[in-house]
Design an enzyme around this catalytic site. Structure first.
Site: not given
Length: 220
Positions: A13, A88, A127, A161, A172
């Site tokens: 996004k 949201r 990542r 992370r 999430r």
């Protein structure tokens, strides 16, 4: 043009918002930027938000809505805006509708970036960030370093992370499905949702989005 951008974490996004806002000559308004700007400038809303964040609590909707309203009333947003991360949830979407209606305005489109859940997990969990310089970002599949675990740019250690772990990503996603995804049905009832695939190269996704928005009335 007034656009809301939605999609799960890992849909790209932020990247797409930057390109689309530039192509459409409208400001990109992201929740993260709003919070950082208000807290940094020590506005009343920023101080209020920080007090909740420092206590480990969620910032109430009315604070987020207030920040968004202030930003949308700035002169550069007079001709439109692209909202990223707001609304949201459905209550924020209703507040946004009320806010716009009070100014005689309405949304033009809600762009839904669609990505399969397994692809989201693959994108985020793969990542790797450099410990020496966090701007150096790699991906075990899409952009692997020359030597495993070592930053090509500075030789720093690459790490994952905590919030990029598969378990955290799936949490999430669950939050997204529960809290944010219902706004898609809310906006579908208004005939505003344009869904595109967010798979493929960044420029291909941008092209898809621009063509879809042009059909909704964006300037050519």
């Amino acid at each position: 043009m007034r656009i809301v951008l939605v999609g799960p974490p890992g849909a790209g996004k932020g990247t797409q918002a930057a390109f689309l806002a530039k192509n459409l000559s409208i400001p990109h308004i992201s929740t993260g930027d709003l919070f950082r700007a208000n807290i940094s400038s020590q506005t009343e809303l920023g101080k209020l938000a920080k007090s909740y964040m420092d206590a480990g609590n969620l910032v109430p909707d009315e604070v987020t809505i207030g920040m968004a309203k202030d930003r949308m009333e700035q002169s550069d947003a007079a001709g439109g805006f692209l909202l990223d991360g707001f609304p949201r949830n459905v209550s924020q979407a209703e507040a946004l509708d009320d806010m716009l209606a009070s100014e005689g305005m309405k949304l033009d489109a809600v762009l839904d970036l669609e990505v399969p859940e397994d692809e989201v997990v693959k994108r985020i969990a793969g990542r790797r960030i450099c410990r020496k310089d966090s701007s150096h970002v790699f991906h075990v599949t899409y952009n692997p370093p020359k030597a495993e675990g070592v930053c090509d740019a500075c030789g720093g250690e690459l790490y994952q992370r905590d919030d990029d772990s598969e378990e955290t990503v799936r949490t999430r996603l669950e939050v997204y499905h529960t809290q944010t995804e219902p706004i898609i049905d809310y906006y579908k009832a208004q005939g505003l949702v344009v869904t595109i695939s967010a798979l493929g190269k960044v420029e291909d996704v941008t092209g898809r989005a621009m063509r879809a928005l042009q059909r909704e009335g964006a300037p050519q």
